[in-house]
Design a protein around this motif. Structure first.
Motif, PDB file in Angstrom:
ATOM      1  N   ILE A 207       0.743  -1.099   0.032  1.00  0.00           N
ATOM      2  CA  ILE A 207      -0.118   0.044   0.043  1.00  0.00           C
ATOM      3  C   ILE A 207       1.035   1.236  -0.047  1.00  0.00           C
ATOM      4  O   ILE A 207       1.513   1.514   0.759  1.00  0.00           O
ATOM      5  N   LYS A 208       0.735   1.942  -1.126  1.00  0.00           N
ATOM      6  CA  LYS A 208       1.483   3.389  -1.000  1.00  0.00           C
ATOM      7  C   LYS A 208       0.860   4.394  -0.612  1.00  0.00           C
ATOM      8  O   LYS A 208      -0.544   4.839  -1.145  1.00  0.00           O
ATOM      9  N   ILE A 209       1.086   5.089   0.414  1.00  0.00           N
ATOM     10  CA  ILE A 209       0.526   6.109   1.129  1.00  0.00           C
ATOM     11  C   ILE A 209       1.163   7.310   1.135  1.00  0.00           C
ATOM     12  O   ILE A 209       2.395   7.542   1.502  1.00  0.00           O
ATOM     13  N   GLU A 210       0.663   8.504   0.430  1.00  0.00           N
ATOM     14  CA  GLU A 210       1.164   9.831   0.358  1.00  0.00           C
ATOM     15  C   GLU A 210       1.398  10.420   1.665  1.00  0.00           C
ATOM     16  O   GLU A 210       0.667  10.051   2.720  1.00  0.00           O
ATOM     17  N   GLY A 212       1.512  13.595   3.018  1.00  0.00           N
ATOM     18  CA  GLY A 212       0.505  14.653   3.571  1.00  0.00           C
ATOM     19  C   GLY A 212       1.115  15.253   4.983  1.00  0.00           C
ATOM     20  O   GLY A 212       2.278  15.316   5.317  1.00  0.00           O
ATOM     21  N   ALA A 213       0.073  15.116   5.766  1.00  0.00           N
ATOM     22  CA  ALA A 213       0.394  15.686   7.377  1.00  0.00           C
ATOM     23  C   ALA A 213       0.461  14.402   8.308  1.00  0.00           C
ATOM     24  O   ALA A 213       0.678  14.765   9.454  1.00  0.00           O
ATOM     25  N   TYR A 214       0.619  13.102   7.719  1.00  0.00           N
ATOM     26  CA  TYR A 214       0.781  12.083   8.490  1.00  0.00           C
ATOM     27  C   TYR A 214       2.003  11.798   9.325  1.00  0.00           C
ATOM     28  O   TYR A 214       3.176  12.096   8.496  1.00  0.00           O
ATOM     29  N   GLN A 215       2.047  11.616  10.638  1.00  0.00           N
ATOM     30  CA  GLN A 215       3.450  11.254  11.191  1.00  0.00           C
ATOM     31  C   GLN A 215       3.238   9.723  11.245  1.00  0.00           C
ATOM     32  O   GLN A 215       2.233   9.040  11.234  1.00  0.00           O
ATOM     33  N   GLU A 216       4.531   9.131  11.524  1.00  0.00           N
ATOM     34  CA  GLU A 216       4.595   7.755  11.440  1.00  0.00           C
ATOM     35  C   GLU A 216       3.579   7.020  12.513  1.00  0.00           C
ATOM     36  O   GLU A 216       2.961   6.037  12.085  1.00  0.00           O
ATOM     37  N   ALA A 217       3.707   7.592  13.767  1.00  0.00           N
ATOM     38  CA  ALA A 217       2.903   7.019  14.822  1.00  0.00           C
ATOM     39  C   ALA A 217       1.368   7.169  14.515  1.00  0.00           C
ATOM     40  O   ALA A 217       0.845   5.941  14.849  1.00  0.00           O
ATOM     41  N   ASP A 218       1.145   8.368  14.108  1.00  0.00           N
ATOM     42  CA  ASP A 218      -0.315   7.992  13.625  1.00  0.00           C
ATOM     43  C   ASP A 218      -0.842   7.550  12.577  1.00  0.00           C
ATOM     44  O   ASP A 218      -1.861   6.615  12.526  1.00  0.00           O
ATOM     45  N   LEU A 219       0.121   7.239  11.495  1.00  0.00           N
ATOM     46  CA  LEU A 219      -0.087   6.311  10.314  1.00  0.00           C
ATOM     47  C   LEU A 219      -0.273   4.780  10.855  1.00  0.00           C
ATOM     48  O   LEU A 219      -1.251   4.235  10.374  1.00  0.00           O
ATOM     49  N   LEU A 253       6.428  -1.005   7.564  1.00  0.00           N
ATOM     50  CA  LEU A 253       6.087   0.370   7.344  1.00  0.00           C
ATOM     51  C   LEU A 253       7.463   0.852   6.940  1.00  0.00           C
ATOM     52  O   LEU A 253       8.480   0.822   7.956  1.00  0.00           O
ATOM     53  N   MET A 254       7.572   1.365   5.545  1.00  0.00           N
ATOM     54  CA  MET A 254       8.860   2.094   5.196  1.00  0.00           C
ATOM     55  C   MET A 254       8.745   3.383   4.713  1.00  0.00           C
ATOM     56  O   MET A 254       7.867   3.665   4.055  1.00  0.00           O
ATOM     57  N   ASP A 255       9.413   4.308   5.050  1.00  0.00           N
ATOM     58  CA  ASP A 255       9.650   5.588   4.671  1.00  0.00           C
ATOM     59  C   ASP A 255      10.455   5.817   3.532  1.00  0.00           C
ATOM     60  O   ASP A 255      11.598   5.414   3.394  1.00  0.00           O
ATOM     61  N   LYS A 256       9.665   6.075   2.371  1.00  0.00           N
ATOM     62  CA  LYS A 256      10.383   6.072   1.028  1.00  0.00           C
ATOM     63  C   LYS A 256      10.754   7.610   0.597  1.00  0.00           C
ATOM     64  O   LYS A 256      10.841   7.868  -0.433  1.00  0.00           O
ATOM     65  N   GLY A 257      10.550   8.686   1.423  1.00  0.00           N
ATOM     66  CA  GLY A 257      10.978   9.985   1.040  1.00  0.00           C
ATOM     67  C   GLY A 257       9.603  10.678   1.015  1.00  0.00           C
ATOM     68  O   GLY A 257       9.327  11.294   1.714  1.00  0.00           O
ATOM     69  N   ASP A 258       9.086  10.497  -0.416  1.00  0.00           N
ATOM     70  CA  ASP A 258       8.019  11.391  -0.683  1.00  0.00           C
ATOM     71  C   ASP A 258       6.669  10.577  -0.153  1.00  0.00           C
ATOM     72  O   ASP A 258       5.658  10.922  -0.548  1.00  0.00           O
ATOM     73  N   HIS A 259       6.689   9.379   0.137  1.00  0.00           N
ATOM     74  CA  HIS A 259       5.725   8.548   0.252  1.00  0.00           C
ATOM     75  C   HIS A 259       6.001   7.434   1.564  1.00  0.00           C
ATOM     76  O   HIS A 259       7.099   6.987   1.387  1.00  0.00           O
ATOM     77  N   TYR A 260       4.914   6.840   2.135  1.00  0.00           N
ATOM     78  CA  TYR A 260       5.229   5.407   3.107  1.00  0.00           C
ATOM     79  C   TYR A 260       4.762   4.184   2.027  1.00  0.00           C
ATOM     80  O   TYR A 260       4.042   4.404   1.294  1.00  0.00           O
ATOM     81  N   LEU A 261       5.274   3.278   2.234  1.00  0.00           N
ATOM     82  CA  LEU A 261       4.971   1.917   1.794  1.00  0.00           C
ATOM     83  C   LEU A 261       4.774   1.081   2.923  1.00  0.00           C
ATOM     84  O   LEU A 261       5.549   0.567   3.500  1.00  0.00           O
ATOM     85  N   VAL A 262       3.552   0.607   2.812  1.00  0.00           N
ATOM     86  CA  VAL A 262       3.117  -0.422   3.981  1.00  0.00           C
ATOM     87  C   VAL A 262       2.954  -1.679   3.086  1.00  0.00           C
ATOM     88  O   VAL A 262       2.250  -2.027   2.006  1.00  0.00           O
ATOM     89  N   THR A 263       3.713  -2.771   3.788  1.00  0.00           N
ATOM     90  CA  THR A 263       3.703  -4.180   3.080  1.00  0.00           C
ATOM     91  C   THR A 263       2.651  -5.316   4.111  1.00  0.00           C
ATOM     92  O   THR A 263       3.276  -5.344   5.360  1.00  0.00           O
TER      93      THR A 263
END
Length: 371
Positions: A207-210, A212-219, A253-263
Motif C-alpha cells: 500500500i503506497k500512502i502519500e 501529507g500531514a501524517y506522522q509515522e505514529a499516527d499512520l 512500514l517503510m519511509d520512501k521519502g515522498d511516501h510511505y510503503l506499507v507491506t
C-alpha cells in the motif's frame, strides 16, 4: 520453478482495459468481440452454403438483443426474483451485473424462430445449427471476461493450488481514509515456508500512502485499525481472504521519502478458477463443431448441431458447477444448484434432437437448407 507454477496465483487484474478510462471494461470488450468474431464466421458459413450473407446483419441484431434481454431476465427470474420484482427498475441496470446463460439460451431459440419466419429459404433448425457454433465461441470469451472481473469463481480447493481473488480487497483498501495512492496484491516469494497444504496461502498487499500531514505514529494507528477492518469485516474479504480478526496485523512500514510503503502480510483462500475451465470447454466445443461443419456443411441433418451443443455446453456446465461457488444464498444446501437444475432439461432436449437427427442421416449433396 515447477512448484511455483503448480502453486496458487494471486489474481487481481484491473477490470478496466485502461487505467485512465474506467468505462471500457474487459468484460464488455470480450462480450462485444465475441459478437464481432461470430458475425464474421457466420458470413463465411453463409457464403460457403450459398446463402445471402447480407442477412447476417439482421441475424446479428436478433442475437445481440436476445442474448442481453434473455440473460438479464433469466437472472431476474431464476436467481433473484424477489429482489428485482420488488424493484422493477433495477432490472434495467445491466451494468451492475446479473446475467444468466440459461436465460440467454432460451431467448436465442425464441429469437431465431422469429428470424426464420421472416427469412424465406432458411429453416429454423438450419439457422440454429449454424448459430450454435459461434455461440460456443462467444461463451468462451464471456467466461474470460468473468475472470477479468474476478467473478463467478470456484469453491475452495483445500490445497495450495488455485486462484486467490484479491481485487475486491485492493479496491476497498484504496477507499480508506488515508491518502492511499496505490495498492498491489501479490504472491510473496519469501513466505513459501508458511504454506500448510490446506488452501490458506500467503498474500501480501503493498500500500503506497502519500505522506501529507501524517506522522509515522499516527499512520501506524490508522493502519492497524483501518486495514485490519477491511481485511476482516468486509464480506468479500471474509470470502476470499483468511486474515484472523483475533491477531494483530502483520505489516512493515517503510519511509520512501515522498511516501510511505506499507507491506501487509496476510493470507488468502485458494479457489478453483472455474472461469478458465468453462472457457476452455466452450472453446473446444466451438472448434469441434466448426470442424465437423467444415466437413459436411449442408449435408448435416437438421437439429444435430443444436443437440450436440445442448449436451456438450450444458453438460459441461452441469459438471463445472460442482466446483463453482453458488451465486445466491438459496442454493446453499441444495443437491443441485440452479445452474445444474436448469441444465438438465436442456441436456435431455439435446439427446432427443440427436436421436431424431441420426434417424434422418446425412442429407444428399446440395439439398439445401431444409426449408
Amino acid at each position: 520453478m515447477i512448484q511455483s507454477l503448480i502453486n496458487y496465483i494471486v489474481w487481481s487484474p484491473n477490470p478496466a482495459v485502461f487505467d485512465s478510462f474506467d468505462r471500457l471494461r474487459w468484460y464488455s470488450l470480450l462480450f462485444a468481440l465475441g459478437f464481432i468474431i461470430s458475425q464474421q464466421i457466420m458470413i463465411y458459413i453463409y457464403r460457403k452454403e450459398g446463402q445471402d450473407d447480407t442477412l447476417v446483419d439482421k441475424l446479428t441484431i436478433y442475437m445481440v438483443l436476445s442474448t442481453i434481454i434473455g440473460a438479464r431476465l433469466g437472472h431476474v427470474l431464476f436467481y433473484e426474483p424477489e429482489k428485482y420484482l420488488s424493484n422493477p427498475l433495477d432490472i434495467l441496470k445491466v451494468w451492475e451485473g446479473g446475467l444468466a446463460s440459461h436465460g440467454a439460451a432460451i431467448a436465442i431459440l425464441i429469437a431465431l424462430y422469429m428470424y426464420s419466419k421472416k427469412v424465406p429459404g432458411q429453416s429454423y433448425l438450419w439457422v440454429v445449427d449454424r448459430i450454435v457454433i459461434v455461440v460456443a465461441l462467444t461463451g468462451a470469451l464471456i467466461r474470460v471476461g468473468n475472470l477479468m472481473n474476478s467473478e463467478i469463481g470456484g469453491k475452495e480447493t483445500g490445497t495450495d493450488s488455485g486462484f486467490v481473488f484479491a481485487r475486491d480487497a485492493e479496491e476497498y483498501l484504496q477507499l480508506m481514509r488515508m491518502p492511499v495512492a496505490e495498492v498491489d496484491a501479490y504472491k510473496p516469494s519469501d513466505r513459501s515456508n508458511e504454506l500448510a497444504g490446506n488452501g490458506i496461502v500467503p498474500v501480501n498487499f503493498d500500500i503506497k500512502i502519500e505522506k501529507g500531514a501524517y506522522q509515522e505514529a499516527d499512520l501506524r494507528t490508522a493502519i492497524e485499525t483501518d486495514v485490519k477492518f477491511v481485511l476482516t469485516r468486509y464480506r468479500s474479504s471474509q470470502k476470499y481472504l483468511a486474515e484472523s480478526p483475533e491477531t494483530a496485523l502483520n505489516y512493515d512500514l517503510m519511509d520512501k521519502g515522498d511516501h510511505y510503503l506499507v507491506t501487509v502480510k496476510t493470507f488468502g483462500i485458494s479457489r478453483y478458477p472455474t472461469q478458465i475451465y468453462e472457457s476452455i470447454s466452450y472453446l473446444l466445443i466451438f472448434i469441434g463443431l466448426f470442424l465437423v461443419w467444415q466437413k459436411y456443411k449442408s449435408r448435416l441433418p437438421d437439429g444435430l448441431f443444436l443437440g450436440l451443443f445442448l449436451i456438450s455446453v450444458f453438460g459441461m456446465r452441469f459438471i463445472w458447477e460442482f466446483w463453482k461457488e453458488n451465486q445466491v444464498e438459496f442454493e446453499e444446501g441444495l443437491a443441485f444448484n440452479m445452474g445444474q437444475t436448469l441444465s438438465i432439461p436442456l441436456v435431455i432436449g439435446g439427446l432427443v434432437l440427436i436421436g431424431l437427427a441420426l434417424k434422418k442421416g446425412l442429407k444428399p449433396e446440395n439439398q439445401g437448407t431444409g426449408s
